[in-house]
Design a protein around this motif. Structure first.
Motif, PDB file in Angstrom:
ATOM      1  N   ASP A 216      52.442  44.980  57.808  1.00 13.86           N
ATOM      2  CA  ASP A 216      52.033  46.316  56.679  1.00 13.86           C
ATOM      3  C   ASP A 216      51.629  45.335  55.244  1.00 13.86           C
ATOM      4  N   GLY A 217      52.082  44.056  54.996  1.00 12.22           N
ATOM      5  CA  GLY A 217      52.464  43.771  54.066  1.00 12.22           C
ATOM      6  C   GLY A 217      53.189  43.397  53.366  1.00 12.22           C
ATOM      7  N   ASN A 218      54.173  44.010  53.629  1.00  6.12           N
ATOM      8  CA  ASN A 218      55.820  44.225  53.649  1.00  6.12           C
ATOM      9  C   ASN A 218      56.248  42.298  54.517  1.00  6.12           C
ATOM     10  N   LEU A 219      57.060  41.620  53.607  1.00  4.58           N
ATOM     11  CA  LEU A 219      57.318  40.780  54.380  1.00  4.58           C
ATOM     12  C   LEU A 219      59.191  41.697  55.384  1.00  4.58           C
ATOM     13  N   PRO A 220      58.968  41.367  56.638  1.00  5.61           N
ATOM     14  CA  PRO A 220      60.705  41.670  57.066  1.00  5.61           C
ATOM     15  C   PRO A 220      61.673  41.368  56.963  1.00  5.61           C
ATOM     16  N   PRO A 221      62.927  41.893  57.204  1.00  8.34           N
ATOM     17  CA  PRO A 221      64.014  40.676  56.630  1.00  8.34           C
ATOM     18  C   PRO A 221      64.183  39.454  58.054  1.00  8.34           C
ATOM     19  N   ALA A 222      64.839  38.129  56.830  1.00  9.60           N
ATOM     20  CA  ALA A 222      64.012  37.241  57.722  1.00  9.60           C
ATOM     21  C   ALA A 222      65.668  37.213  58.932  1.00  9.60           C
ATOM     22  N   PRO A 223      65.317  36.856  60.385  1.00  6.74           N
ATOM     23  CA  PRO A 223      66.363  37.262  61.407  1.00  6.74           C
ATOM     24  C   PRO A 223      66.909  36.010  60.472  1.00  6.74           C
ATOM     25  N   ALA A 224      68.313  35.972  61.757  1.00 13.15           N
ATOM     26  CA  ALA A 224      69.095  35.622  61.418  1.00 13.15           C
ATOM     27  C   ALA A 224      68.624  34.253  62.864  1.00 13.15           C
ATOM     28  N   PRO A 225      69.324  32.730  62.572  1.00 12.41           N
ATOM     29  CA  PRO A 225      68.832  31.470  63.269  1.00 12.41           C
ATOM     30  C   PRO A 225      69.681  31.877  64.364  1.00 12.41           C
ATOM     31  N   ALA A 226      69.504  31.055  65.861  1.00 16.81           N
ATOM     32  CA  ALA A 226      69.632  30.957  66.766  1.00 16.81           C
ATOM     33  C   ALA A 226      70.004  29.409  66.822  1.00 16.81           C
ATOM     34  N   GLN A 227      72.003  29.616  66.950  1.00 14.28           N
ATOM     35  CA  GLN A 227      72.304  28.569  67.152  1.00 14.28           C
ATOM     36  C   GLN A 227      74.077  28.765  67.725  1.00 14.28           C
ATOM     37  N   PRO A 228      74.577  26.921  67.943  1.00 13.80           N
ATOM     38  CA  PRO A 228      75.181  27.586  68.356  1.00 13.80           C
ATOM     39  C   PRO A 228      76.943  28.524  68.050  1.00 13.80           C
ATOM     40  N   THR A 229      77.831  28.256  67.876  1.00  6.75           N
ATOM     41  CA  THR A 229      78.838  29.055  67.058  1.00  6.75           C
ATOM     42  C   THR A 229      80.172  28.302  67.965  1.00  6.75           C
ATOM     43  N   GLY A 230      80.843  27.570  66.210  1.00  7.35           N
ATOM     44  CA  GLY A 230      81.760  27.046  66.905  1.00  7.35           C
ATOM     45  C   GLY A 230      81.786  25.740  66.505  1.00  7.35           C
ATOM     46  N   ASP A 231      82.355  24.988  67.085  1.00  2.00           N
ATOM     47  CA  ASP A 231      82.309  23.102  67.003  1.00  2.00           C
ATOM     48  C   ASP A 231      82.073  22.459  68.439  1.00  2.00           C
ATOM     49  N   VAL A 232      80.082  22.263  68.754  1.00  2.64           N
ATOM     50  CA  VAL A 232      79.458  21.832  69.706  1.00  2.64           C
ATOM     51  C   VAL A 232      79.352  20.389  69.695  1.00  2.64           C
TER      52      VAL A 232
END
Length: 257
Positions: A216-232
């Motif tokens: 609609d012309g307005n920028l939506p909120p930026a989605p959080a990145p999909a990434q692993p959690t912790g030390d992988v």
């Protein structure tokens, strides 16, 4: 005694009714005309796994693609005014020479008969190209071949997803890479009419579009990145390179024999 008999009759009638209703559900997968029955009827056993009608159809499609796209590629090298079209023709020749050899090898092992000439429609496309020249020829070349590759690309993906035959699965993987290479080279000519492709597909669609609402012309909120959690710790690398790029190196052709 009569009351007991009446109750027993009612119970028996209910059991029969429930059984009659349930039987079609239990036996539906085995009934003639269902997808499962058709799959079973068209499938034969091989040492590489079940071979379905869809598997055999893919072999024929790959063979037919080479029978008309390879001469189309050769014609492009000989007649096209621009270098981009010539390069696309070069990829068609190399890719389909390799892919045809792979398809013939798989067909020989599985006992599947392959055609030796293109379909009437494909022969018509070749005649259409032969009758054109200059920029008209280049536009026809880019769009006829891009459209054909896009359609077979979808067919390859479906068979790659569903096949239970290891030879067909490998051929589908090889064909996928070759077709994507050709699509990329054809689009690189700058002559593909994407509006025509989208409109043709829309004309055949029956389901309503789905997905998020139109912007609609307005920028939506930026989605959080999909990434692993912790030390992988990982060792693999992403398959794609830079956005929109495809590896267009020629496939390695093993020695014949």
């Amino acid at each position: 005694m009569r009351r007991i008999n009446g109750t027993a009759l009612i119970i028996a009638a209910l059991v029969v009714t429930v059984g009659a209703l349930a039987f079609p559900v239990w036996s539906y997968a085995d009934r003639s005309g269902t997808g499962q029955a058709n799959l079973n009827a068209s499938t034969v056993a091989t040492q590489w796994g079940p071979l379905s009608a869809a598997d055999r159809d893919l072999l024929v499609k790959v063979r037919l693609a080479g029978l008309w796209e390879l001469p189309a590629g050769q014609q492009a090298i000989e007649r096209a005014p621009s270098q981009a079209i010539k390069e696309a023709g070069d990829h068609l020749i190399v890719g389909h020479t390799d892919l045809d050899r792979r398809a013939r090898d798989v067909a020989a092992k599985l006992g599947v008969a392959l055609p030796n000439q293109p379909t009437e429609q494909q022969q018509g496309w070749l005649r259409e190209l032969s009758a054109a020249s200059g920029q008209e020829y280049e536009r026809k070349f880019a769009n006829l071949l891009r459209n054909a590759h896009g359609k077979v690309f979808a067919a390859i993906a479906e068979v790659r997803h569903t096949t239970r035959n290891t030879l067909i699965r490998q051929l589908a993987s090889d064909a996928n890479q070759t077709v994507l290479d050709h699509i990329t080279m054809l689009e690189a000519t700058g002559m593909v009419d994407f509006d025509a492709i989208a409109n043709e597909a829309a004309g055949k669609a029956t389901a309503s579009p789905s997905g998020p609402p139109a912007p609609d012309g307005n920028l939506p909120p930026a989605p959080a990145p999909a990434q692993p959690t912790g030390d992988v710790t990982v060792t693999s690398r992403p398959s794609p390179g830079a956005p929109g790029t495809v590896n267009t190196n020629r496939p390695e052709v093993p020695p014949a024999g």
